[in-house]
Write a protein that holds these residues in place. Structure first.
Motif, PDB file in Angstrom:
ATOM      1  N   ARG A 176       0.907  -1.219  -0.114  1.00  0.00           N
ATOM      2  CA  ARG A 176       0.096  -0.163   0.033  1.00  0.00           C
ATOM      3  C   ARG A 176       0.916   1.235  -0.062  1.00  0.00           C
ATOM      4  O   ARG A 176       0.708   2.239  -0.548  1.00  0.00           O
ATOM      5  N   THR A 177       1.914   1.247   0.910  1.00  0.00           N
ATOM      6  CA  THR A 177       2.715   2.605   0.846  1.00  0.00           C
ATOM      7  C   THR A 177       3.362   2.696  -0.352  1.00  0.00           C
ATOM      8  O   THR A 177       3.781   3.827  -0.833  1.00  0.00           O
ATOM      9  N   LEU A 178       3.842   1.488  -1.143  1.00  0.00           N
ATOM     10  CA  LEU A 178       4.489   1.586  -2.399  1.00  0.00           C
ATOM     11  C   LEU A 178       3.599   2.279  -3.310  1.00  0.00           C
ATOM     12  O   LEU A 178       3.837   3.203  -4.081  1.00  0.00           O
ATOM     13  N   GLY A 217       2.833   6.062  -2.773  1.00  0.00           N
ATOM     14  CA  GLY A 217       3.965   6.578  -3.083  1.00  0.00           C
ATOM     15  C   GLY A 217       4.280   7.218  -4.588  1.00  0.00           C
ATOM     16  O   GLY A 217       4.527   8.075  -5.140  1.00  0.00           O
ATOM     17  N   LYS A 218       4.020   5.870  -5.350  1.00  0.00           N
ATOM     18  CA  LYS A 218       4.074   5.903  -6.841  1.00  0.00           C
ATOM     19  C   LYS A 218       2.960   6.924  -7.163  1.00  0.00           C
ATOM     20  O   LYS A 218       3.020   7.679  -8.202  1.00  0.00           O
ATOM     21  N   MET A 219       1.832   6.942  -6.570  1.00  0.00           N
ATOM     22  CA  MET A 219       0.415   7.716  -7.019  1.00  0.00           C
ATOM     23  C   MET A 219       1.013   9.324  -6.438  1.00  0.00           C
ATOM     24  O   MET A 219       0.611  10.374  -7.421  1.00  0.00           O
ATOM     25  N   VAL A 253       3.275  12.191   0.374  1.00  0.00           N
ATOM     26  CA  VAL A 253       2.406  11.488   1.399  1.00  0.00           C
ATOM     27  C   VAL A 253       3.099  11.404   2.725  1.00  0.00           C
ATOM     28  O   VAL A 253       4.113  10.679   2.899  1.00  0.00           O
ATOM     29  N   GLY A 254       2.369  11.938   3.908  1.00  0.00           N
ATOM     30  CA  GLY A 254       3.192  11.809   5.251  1.00  0.00           C
ATOM     31  C   GLY A 254       2.299  10.713   5.958  1.00  0.00           C
ATOM     32  O   GLY A 254       1.015  10.672   6.352  1.00  0.00           O
ATOM     33  N   TYR A 255       3.273   9.792   6.342  1.00  0.00           N
ATOM     34  CA  TYR A 255       2.542   8.455   7.334  1.00  0.00           C
ATOM     35  C   TYR A 255       2.677   8.866   8.731  1.00  0.00           C
ATOM     36  O   TYR A 255       3.661   8.993   9.267  1.00  0.00           O
ATOM     37  N   HIS A 256       1.550   8.720   9.491  1.00  0.00           N
ATOM     38  CA  HIS A 256       1.165   9.139  10.725  1.00  0.00           C
ATOM     39  C   HIS A 256       1.283   7.622  11.428  1.00  0.00           C
ATOM     40  O   HIS A 256       0.773   6.948  10.971  1.00  0.00           O
ATOM     41  N   GLY A 257       1.861   7.793  12.500  1.00  0.00           N
ATOM     42  CA  GLY A 257       1.717   6.628  13.633  1.00  0.00           C
ATOM     43  C   GLY A 257       1.407   6.836  15.036  1.00  0.00           C
ATOM     44  O   GLY A 257       1.433   7.861  15.349  1.00  0.00           O
ATOM     45  N   SER A 275       9.654   5.403  -1.985  1.00  0.00           N
ATOM     46  CA  SER A 275       9.467   6.437  -3.289  1.00  0.00           C
ATOM     47  C   SER A 275       9.946   7.721  -2.368  1.00  0.00           C
ATOM     48  O   SER A 275       9.936   8.052  -1.392  1.00  0.00           O
ATOM     49  N   PRO A 276      10.403   8.640  -3.270  1.00  0.00           N
ATOM     50  CA  PRO A 276      10.811  10.112  -2.732  1.00  0.00           C
ATOM     51  C   PRO A 276       9.801  10.810  -2.275  1.00  0.00           C
ATOM     52  O   PRO A 276       9.738  11.747  -1.566  1.00  0.00           O
ATOM     53  N   ARG A 277       8.237  10.577  -2.628  1.00  0.00           N
ATOM     54  CA  ARG A 277       7.312  11.003  -2.173  1.00  0.00           C
ATOM     55  C   ARG A 277       6.785  10.408  -1.079  1.00  0.00           C
ATOM     56  O   ARG A 277       5.898  11.067  -0.385  1.00  0.00           O
TER      57      ARG A 277
END
Length: 343
Positions: free
Chosen positions: A204-206, A209-211, A219-223, A239-241
């Motif tokens: 999903r993160t891949l 990131g590609k999108m 895309v900032g992932y929160h934990g 991904s750099p995004r």
């Protein structure tokens, strides 16, 4: 006209406690007038922001009411939840009892036994939720992004910028079209990144990131308390995004003491940092008024300031609001804590 203009300049500068001593000051007055009576939560080089989730306890969640909460709190930059922006843009309303749906679903997930009537009720609510999700997906596919641009202008005119957007469009049940919609809406709002809970799914993160690369949106992932020093490493490598929406309070509550080292290592990939005061694992993990917990907020803000890191520290109000107070007053207190810390 010149006399009227000079009177206005003098009135504004006089109110602000400034003197008209030089021609350069007079020439700069239009900029001063433009910013007069607008919030400013950038403190000695550190942008203090706020996630609009902080105002969830207040009845009116419209775009206009949310803007009022933000400006009254003294905040000039925000992480925007999806609700106010999408309602402003005309998202269809749902008639389902969302509170009851969440209550029954939570009971079942936590191992509670539902009665036959509750099972039937939950089933009907799930059908309503699925039908509404399809309606919303169809609306999002036809959305006019100019409405989000209008939202951005309304906030900008009031002195508030939007650096992050958190709509409910990035979950496993959302289509690729909805993911793209969420990123395009964020861009129209002026955000540099979208935020979402880390899905704990490398595929999903891949994909996200590609999108993000395709839609020019980070895309900032929160934990939460599952955060560790290397929690984001796989997503960042994909991904750099892909980036971090670090939560300092949850990180401390997870039992870790190396948050400054984490920031030193990953500061270029941190796009925003949720800031709250939680106790450590050993002390009970509670959310407390700022200054009463174990999150080293003063040290964190000092680190951002001294190293000139660019990411904002986002106030997230999660402790219990005291009787007689409200969310706006408590965010004001958090902001004042930041001002004292950065003085």
């Amino acid at each position: 006209m010149n006399n009227r203009r000079e009177f206005l300049i003098k009135s504004v500068l006089g109110t602000a406690g400034l003197a008209l001593g030089t021609t350069s000051l007079v020439n700069g007055a239009p900029a001063i007038i433009k910013s007069y009576n607008k919030p400013n939560s950038k403190i000695n080089g550190v942008q203090i922001g706020c996630i609009t989730y902080s105002f969830r306890s207040l009845a009116d969640q419209s775009a206009e009411a949310t803007l009022k909460y933000v400006t009254e709190s003294g905040i000039s930059a925000i992480e925007l939840m999806g609700g106010p922006a999408e309602s402003f843009a005309g998202i269809p309303e749902s008639s389902m009892n969302r509170g009851r749906y969440n209550e029954l679903g939570r009971k079942k997930r936590n191992g509670g036994k539902l009665s036959s009537d509750e099972e039937k009720e939950l089933g009907e609510l799930q059908k309503e939720a699925s039908a509404y999700a399809a309606t919303v997906a169809n609306w999002r596919a036809k959305t006019d992004f100019k409405k989000f641009e209008k939202f951005r202008k309304m906030y900008k005119d009031a002195g508030v910028s939007i650096y992050a957007f958190k709509p409910s469009t990035f979950g496993r049940d959302n289509t690729d079209a909805e993911i793209a919609y969420g990123m395009k809406a964020a861009r129209a709002l002026g955000a540099s990144h979208v935020t979402l809970e880390h899905p704990a799914d490398d595929a999903r993160t891949l994909k996200l990131g590609k999108m993000g690369e395709k839609n020019k949106m980070s895309v900032g992932y929160h934990g939460h308390t599952q955060q560790t020093f290397d929690f984001w490493d796989t997503a960042l490598a994909q991904s750099p995004r892909n980036a971090m929406n670090l939560d300092a309070g949850h990180y401390i509550a997870a039992g870790f003491t190396d948050i400054i080292s984490l920031i030193e290592k990953q500061h270029k990939r941190i796009l925003s940092m949720h800031t709250k005061d939680r106790q450590t694992l050993a002390n009970g993990q509670n959310n407390l008024p700022w200054g009463e917990g174990d999150t080293p907020i003063v040290e964190l803000l000092s680190e951002i300031q001294s190293k000139k890191y660019k990411f904002p520290a986002t106030i997230e109000l999660e402790y219990k609001i005291p009787e007689g107070s409200d969310a706006v007053k408590e965010v004001q207190k958090c902001l004042e804590y930041c001002r004292r810390s950065l003085a």
